[in-house]
Write an enzyme that holds these catalytic residues in place. Structure first.
Site, PDB file in Angstrom:
ATOM      1  N   HIS A 101       3.832 -25.396 -32.041  1.00 45.20           N
ATOM      2  CA  HIS A 101       3.649 -25.304 -30.104  1.00 45.20           C
ATOM      3  C   HIS A 101       2.659 -24.078 -29.716  1.00 45.20           C
ATOM      4  O   HIS A 101       2.184 -23.353 -29.886  1.00 45.20           O
ATOM      5  CB  HIS A 101       5.175 -24.988 -29.690  1.00 45.20           C
ATOM      6  CG  HIS A 101       5.755 -24.209 -30.460  1.00 45.20           C
ATOM      7  ND1 HIS A 101       5.900 -23.793 -31.772  1.00 45.20           N
ATOM      8  CD2 HIS A 101       5.972 -22.629 -30.371  1.00 45.20           C
ATOM      9  CE1 HIS A 101       6.485 -22.062 -32.038  1.00 45.20           C
ATOM     10  NE2 HIS A 101       6.324 -21.415 -31.125  1.00 45.20           N
ATOM     11  N   HIS A 103       2.382 -22.322 -26.108  1.00 42.73           N
ATOM     12  CA  HIS A 103       3.445 -21.494 -25.267  1.00 42.73           C
ATOM     13  C   HIS A 103       2.027 -21.146 -23.651  1.00 42.73           C
ATOM     14  O   HIS A 103       0.999 -20.577 -23.930  1.00 42.73           O
ATOM     15  CB  HIS A 103       3.523 -19.839 -25.221  1.00 42.73           C
ATOM     16  CG  HIS A 103       4.328 -20.015 -26.513  1.00 42.73           C
ATOM     17  ND1 HIS A 103       6.124 -19.079 -26.460  1.00 42.73           N
ATOM     18  CD2 HIS A 103       4.280 -19.933 -27.343  1.00 42.73           C
ATOM     19  CE1 HIS A 103       6.379 -18.934 -27.345  1.00 42.73           C
ATOM     20  NE2 HIS A 103       5.831 -19.342 -28.715  1.00 42.73           N
TER      21      HIS A 103
END
Ligand code: AMP
Ligand code: ZN
Length: 135
Positions: A101, A103
Site C-alpha cells: 500500500h 500512504h
C-alpha cells in the site's frame, strides 16, 4: 491473487466496508483508520502483493498514477501545504499490514507530525560497495 487471511485483500475487494475515495478494477483508495493527518489515505491494489519487492512494475506504475491523482485532489481540496507519499516494506521499515500500500499524508502548517532521520555521512567504502552493485 487474493490472500483470504489478508485484511487489505478483503477491504480492497469490498468484502469489508471502507471509506472509499476512489475505485477502479485494479485499485481501491481508502481513508486510513488511524490517520496521521486529516486526509491520510491508502492506495490498495485489489491483488495481493506483500510489498514493493513483490508488486510487478506495471502495477506499481498504475498505483503511482492513482496516488498522484488522488493526492492532488486531497491536497487541493483540504488546502494542505504539502503531502508525503510513504510506502513501508518490512517490519523494520514500519510495515504493519503485509499487503502493498501507498500512504498519502497531507501536511499542514500546524500539524505535529514528524518524519525525520539524522543525516549521516556517505563513506568512500559504502559508496564503492553500493556503486559496484550497479556497475
Ligand atoms: P503500514 O504501517 O505502512 O503497514 O500501514 C498500515 C496502515 O493501515 C496504518 O496507517 C493503519 O492505520 C492502517 N489500517 C490498518 N487497518 C486498517 C483498516 N481496517 N482500515 C483502514 N486503515 C487501516
Ligand atoms: Zn492482501
Amino acid at each position: 491473487m487474493k490472500d483470504c487471511n489478508c485484511i487489505f485483500c478483503k477491504i480492497a475487494n469490498g468484502e469489508i466496508p471502507s471509506a472509499t475515495l476512489y475505485e477502479n478494477d485494479e485499485f481501491r483508495v481508502i481513508l486510513d483508520l488511524n490517520p496521521a493527518s486529516k486526509g491520510h489515505s491508502l492506495v490498495l491494489p485489489k491483488d495481493h502483493y506483500a510489498n514493493l519487492f513483490e508488486i510487478p512494475e506495471d502495477v506499481l506504475g498504475r498505483a503511482a498514477a492513482v496516488a498522484k491523482r488522488v493526492s492532488t485532489k486531497l491536497a487541493d481540496g483540504l488546502h494542505a501545504s504539502g503531502l508525503n507519499l510513504v510506502q513501508n516494506n518490512g517490519e523494520r521499515a514500519g510495515q504493519t499490514v503485509f499487503h502493498f500500500h501507498m500512504h498519502m499524508i497531507p501536511r499542514y502548517e500546524s500539524d505535529n507530525m514528524k518524519m525525520s532521520w539524522i543525516p549521516g555521512k556517505l563513506t568512500d567504502e559504502d559508496k564503492d560497495e553500493i556503486l559496484s552493485l550497479f556497475s
